[in-house]
Each structure stands twice: as structure tokens, then as C-alpha cells.
Design a protein around this motif. Structure first.
Motif, PDB file in Angstrom:
ATOM      1  N   LEU A 178       0.820  -1.213   0.000  1.00  0.00           N
ATOM      2  CA  LEU A 178       0.000   0.000   0.000  1.00  0.00           C
ATOM      3  C   LEU A 178       0.852   1.260   0.000  1.00  0.00           C
ATOM      4  O   LEU A 178       0.534   2.243  -0.668  1.00  0.00           O
ATOM      5  N   ARG A 179       1.943   1.235   0.763  1.00  0.00           N
ATOM      6  CA  ARG A 179       2.800   2.421   0.831  1.00  0.00           C
ATOM      7  C   ARG A 179       3.618   2.606  -0.443  1.00  0.00           C
ATOM      8  O   ARG A 179       3.976   3.736  -0.795  1.00  0.00           O
ATOM      9  N   ALA A 180       3.922   1.509  -1.141  1.00  0.00           N
ATOM     10  CA  ALA A 180       4.679   1.609  -2.388  1.00  0.00           C
ATOM     11  C   ALA A 180       3.828   2.184  -3.513  1.00  0.00           C
ATOM     12  O   ALA A 180       4.345   2.849  -4.420  1.00  0.00           O
ATOM     13  N   ASP A 181       2.526   1.942  -3.470  1.00  0.00           N
ATOM     14  CA  ASP A 181       1.624   2.431  -4.515  1.00  0.00           C
ATOM     15  C   ASP A 181       0.290   2.763  -3.851  1.00  0.00           C
ATOM     16  O   ASP A 181      -0.688   2.036  -3.980  1.00  0.00           O
ATOM     17  N   ARG A 182       0.267   3.900  -3.137  1.00  0.00           N
ATOM     18  CA  ARG A 182      -0.896   4.271  -2.329  1.00  0.00           C
ATOM     19  C   ARG A 182      -2.121   4.521  -3.208  1.00  0.00           C
ATOM     20  O   ARG A 182      -2.077   5.347  -4.123  1.00  0.00           O
ATOM     21  N   PRO A 183      -3.229   3.844  -2.937  1.00  0.00           N
ATOM     22  CA  PRO A 183      -4.456   4.066  -3.719  1.00  0.00           C
ATOM     23  C   PRO A 183      -4.974   5.492  -3.532  1.00  0.00           C
ATOM     24  O   PRO A 183      -4.766   6.109  -2.483  1.00  0.00           O
ATOM     25  N   PRO A 184      -5.666   6.027  -4.529  1.00  0.00           N
ATOM     26  CA  PRO A 184      -6.214   7.391  -4.426  1.00  0.00           C
ATOM     27  C   PRO A 184      -7.126   7.543  -3.210  1.00  0.00           C
ATOM     28  O   PRO A 184      -7.958   6.673  -2.935  1.00  0.00           O
ATOM     29  N   GLY A 185      -6.951   8.634  -2.501  1.00  0.00           N
ATOM     30  CA  GLY A 185      -7.815   8.937  -1.375  1.00  0.00           C
ATOM     31  C   GLY A 185      -7.378   8.371  -0.044  1.00  0.00           C
ATOM     32  O   GLY A 185      -7.922   8.752   0.997  1.00  0.00           O
ATOM     33  N   VAL A 186      -6.398   7.467  -0.037  1.00  0.00           N
ATOM     34  CA  VAL A 186      -5.954   6.861   1.219  1.00  0.00           C
ATOM     35  C   VAL A 186      -5.074   7.841   1.984  1.00  0.00           C
ATOM     36  O   VAL A 186      -4.064   8.312   1.470  1.00  0.00           O
ATOM     37  N   VAL A 187      -5.458   8.151   3.219  1.00  0.00           N
ATOM     38  CA  VAL A 187      -4.712   9.111   4.025  1.00  0.00           C
ATOM     39  C   VAL A 187      -4.000   8.464   5.202  1.00  0.00           C
ATOM     40  O   VAL A 187      -3.083   9.045   5.770  1.00  0.00           O
ATOM     41  N   GLU A 188      -4.408   7.246   5.569  1.00  0.00           N
ATOM     42  CA  GLU A 188      -3.768   6.598   6.705  1.00  0.00           C
ATOM     43  C   GLU A 188      -3.816   5.090   6.540  1.00  0.00           C
ATOM     44  O   GLU A 188      -4.823   4.518   6.128  1.00  0.00           O
ATOM     45  N   ILE A 189      -2.664   4.438   6.864  1.00  0.00           N
ATOM     46  CA  ILE A 189      -2.548   2.979   6.802  1.00  0.00           C
ATOM     47  C   ILE A 189      -2.009   2.523   8.153  1.00  0.00           C
ATOM     48  O   ILE A 189      -0.919   2.933   8.561  1.00  0.00           O
ATOM     49  N   VAL A 190      -2.781   1.679   8.838  1.00  0.00           N
ATOM     50  CA  VAL A 190      -2.396   1.278  10.199  1.00  0.00           C
ATOM     51  C   VAL A 190      -2.370  -0.240  10.290  1.00  0.00           C
ATOM     52  O   VAL A 190      -3.409  -0.891  10.464  1.00  0.00           O
ATOM     53  N   PRO A 191      -1.179  -0.863  10.182  1.00  0.00           N
ATOM     54  CA  PRO A 191      -1.105  -2.319  10.319  1.00  0.00           C
ATOM     55  C   PRO A 191      -1.225  -2.745  11.770  1.00  0.00           C
ATOM     56  O   PRO A 191      -0.794  -2.043  12.686  1.00  0.00           O
ATOM     57  N   GLY A 192      -1.840  -3.904  11.984  1.00  0.00           N
ATOM     58  CA  GLY A 192      -1.965  -4.483  13.310  1.00  0.00           C
ATOM     59  C   GLY A 192      -1.512  -5.933  13.291  1.00  0.00           C
ATOM     60  O   GLY A 192      -1.008  -6.419  12.273  1.00  0.00           O
ATOM     61  N   PRO A 193      -1.694  -6.669  14.400  1.00  0.00           N
ATOM     62  CA  PRO A 193      -1.234  -8.057  14.464  1.00  0.00           C
ATOM     63  C   PRO A 193      -1.824  -8.947  13.382  1.00  0.00           C
ATOM     64  O   PRO A 193      -1.153  -9.832  12.876  1.00  0.00           O
ATOM     65  N   ALA A 194      -3.088  -8.730  13.012  1.00  0.00           N
ATOM     66  CA  ALA A 194      -3.716  -9.547  11.977  1.00  0.00           C
ATOM     67  C   ALA A 194      -4.692  -8.727  11.139  1.00  0.00           C
ATOM     68  O   ALA A 194      -5.615  -9.276  10.532  1.00  0.00           O
ATOM     69  N   THR A 195      -4.477  -7.417  11.089  1.00  0.00           N
ATOM     70  CA  THR A 195      -5.354  -6.528  10.324  1.00  0.00           C
ATOM     71  C   THR A 195      -4.542  -5.363   9.756  1.00  0.00           C
ATOM     72  O   THR A 195      -3.431  -5.088  10.207  1.00  0.00           O
ATOM     73  N   VAL A 196      -5.131  -4.679   8.779  1.00  0.00           N
ATOM     74  CA  VAL A 196      -4.611  -3.392   8.311  1.00  0.00           C
ATOM     75  C   VAL A 196      -5.814  -2.470   8.148  1.00  0.00           C
ATOM     76  O   VAL A 196      -6.755  -2.790   7.408  1.00  0.00           O
ATOM     77  N   LEU A 197      -5.787  -1.348   8.850  1.00  0.00           N
ATOM     78  CA  LEU A 197      -6.856  -0.357   8.752  1.00  0.00           C
ATOM     79  C   LEU A 197      -6.460   0.665   7.699  1.00  0.00           C
ATOM     80  O   LEU A 197      -5.376   1.248   7.759  1.00  0.00           O
ATOM     81  N   VAL A 198      -7.342   0.885   6.741  1.00  0.00           N
ATOM     82  CA  VAL A 198      -7.080   1.816   5.644  1.00  0.00           C
ATOM     83  C   VAL A 198      -8.141   2.911   5.698  1.00  0.00           C
ATOM     84  O   VAL A 198      -9.329   2.643   5.499  1.00  0.00           O
ATOM     85  N   THR A 199      -7.711   4.135   5.967  1.00  0.00           N
ATOM     86  CA  THR A 199      -8.632   5.267   6.066  1.00  0.00           C
ATOM     87  C   THR A 199      -8.565   6.085   4.787  1.00  0.00           C
ATOM     88  O   THR A 199      -7.482   6.506   4.365  1.00  0.00           O
ATOM     89  N   ALA A 200      -9.725   6.310   4.179  1.00  0.00           N
ATOM     90  CA  ALA A 200      -9.764   7.015   2.893  1.00  0.00           C
ATOM     91  C   ALA A 200     -11.044   7.831   2.779  1.00  0.00           C
ATOM     92  O   ALA A 200     -12.001   7.423   2.111  1.00  0.00           O
ATOM     93  N   PRO A 201     -11.098   8.998   3.405  1.00  0.00           N
ATOM     94  CA  PRO A 201     -12.300   9.846   3.330  1.00  0.00           C
ATOM     95  C   PRO A 201     -12.569  10.274   1.882  1.00  0.00           C
ATOM     96  O   PRO A 201     -11.683  10.757   1.191  1.00  0.00           O
TER      97      PRO A 201
END
Length: 207
Positions: A27-50
Motif C-alpha cells: 500500500l505504501r509503495a503504490d498508495r491508492p487514491p484517497g488513502v490518508v492513513e494505513i495502520v497495520p496491526g497483528p492480523a489486520t490493516v486499517l485503511v482510512t480514505a475519506p
């Protein structure tokens, strides 16, 4: 599985920390349009894109998740390794030795012998949960947390180690202290220890 998380985010269930790290890297190498925050966790990734197209973003995340879980196992380069000098004079070093059945020197040796990995950040800005701690050092948190732990304190709790990025309350057992700043709001990124980074602790004497 990919779920809605509030009004502006999607939560990708990766199933493992390794896949979370690979998806985070993609995601960080090729961030999708609108994504403002990427938060990896132990078994999840939260993607915030208002304001992003949720359907297209979900489809993109599904493809990236497939790559991260399968052929993506080789994605990316080897993460950076950060060496942190530590003065091992922590208030809980003696008690950790007693709980683990080791000498104080053996506690230090085991804490410095392994290369740990930043699993995720949480609790406070820049607070990195370091995985891979020697099982002999898996001790419980303090029964009564301290009201203030100094910034730079190096600590352990359960299967994790960490460096306190700023002064804060805390119940982890203190092994020592490092003079290396792991959180700097003027830096880019502000966190020295980002998910996937490898960390080695190095025992040093008082400067």
C-alpha cells in the motif's frame, strides 16, 4: 475479509502479522487514491480514505491482500535494521532476573542476543511493540503501573519489548534506557521504529 470501519475506513483482516506487513508495504509503495492513513496491526490493516470510492478501494485491497498472502511473500526488500544502545540499569532488572531464574547479566545477554521486529504501533505515538523476545524473558506486567515512565525507557511485558517514546504512565518492566529518540514530530516519518523494522539492542555503559 474486508469490513467497513466507521464512515471513512476499511479494515482488512490479514490473518497474520507477516501478511499485515506485506500488505502495508504494498500500500505504501503504490498508495491508492484517497488513502490518508494505513495502520497495520497483528492480523489486520486499517485503511482510512475519506471521500474515496469505497467499491474500487475494496477491490484494490482484495487484489493486494491476495498478493500479500500468496505470491507477495517475496514482496519488498529486507526491512531496515535499527541498533539501539541501552544502559541496562532499569528499576525492574533485578526482579526480571528473579522471575526468569536468570542473573542480571543473563537477562541483558538474552535481550541483546535476538533481532526483534516491530509488529505494530499503539498505546502512544511512536510506541512500537517489538516481537521475537526470548521466551525466557516473558514476564507479566507490573501489578500496579507507574504513573510516569521516562522517555527512552526500554521495557518488556509478556512476549513484547518496547522503548517508551515519551514520558507516560506504564506497567511494563524496565530493563534500562536508551538515548536514541524513537519519536520526533519534526522527522519524516516521526516514528523511528515503523512496522517491519528490525531492532537490535546493544548494551553500553553510562556515557
Amino acid at each position: 475479509m474486508i469490513r467497513r470501519a466507521g464512515e471513512h475506513a476499511l479494515l482488512v483482516e490479514t490473518g497474520s502479522l507477516e501478511v499485515s506487513h506485506r500488505l502495508d508495504a504494498l500500500l505504501r509503495a503504490d498508495r491508492p487514491p484517497g488513502v490518508v492513513e494505513i495502520v497495520p496491526g497483528p492480523a489486520t490493516v486499517l485503511v482510512t480514505a475519506p471521500g474515496a470510492d469505497a467499491v474500487r478501494l475494496r477491490e484494490r485491497l482484495a487484489r493486494l491482500l491476495e498478493a500479500a498472502a500468496g505470491a507477495g511473500a517475496g514482496v519488498g526488500t529486507r526491512p531496515a535494521t535499527v541498533t539501539l544502545p541501552v544502559v541496562y540499569d532499569g528499576a525492574d532488572l533485578g526482579e526480571v532476573a528473579e522471575l526468569s531464574g536468570l542473573s542480571r547479566d543473563e537477562v541483558v545477554e538474552r535481550h541483546t542476543a535476538r533481532e526483534l521486529t516491530v509488529g505494530w504501533l499503539g498505546f502512544a505515538p511512536g510506541f512500537a511493540y517489538l516481537t521475537g523476545l526470548d521466551p525466557a524473558l516473558h514476564v507479566a506486567r507490573l501489578d500496579s503501573p507507574r504513573t510516569s515512565v521516562p522517555a527512552g525507557s526500554v521495557a518488556i511485558a509478556g512476549p513484547y519489548s518496547a522503548v517508551y517514546p515519551s514520558a507516560s504512565p506504564g506497567g511494563w518492566r524496565l530493563l534500562g534506557r536508551s538515548g536514541t529518540a524513537v519519536w520526533d514530530v519534526a522527522a519524516d516519518p516521526p516514528a523511528l521504529l515503523t512496522p517491519g523494522t528490525r531492532v537490535r539492542f546493544q548494551a553500553v555503559r553510562e556515557p
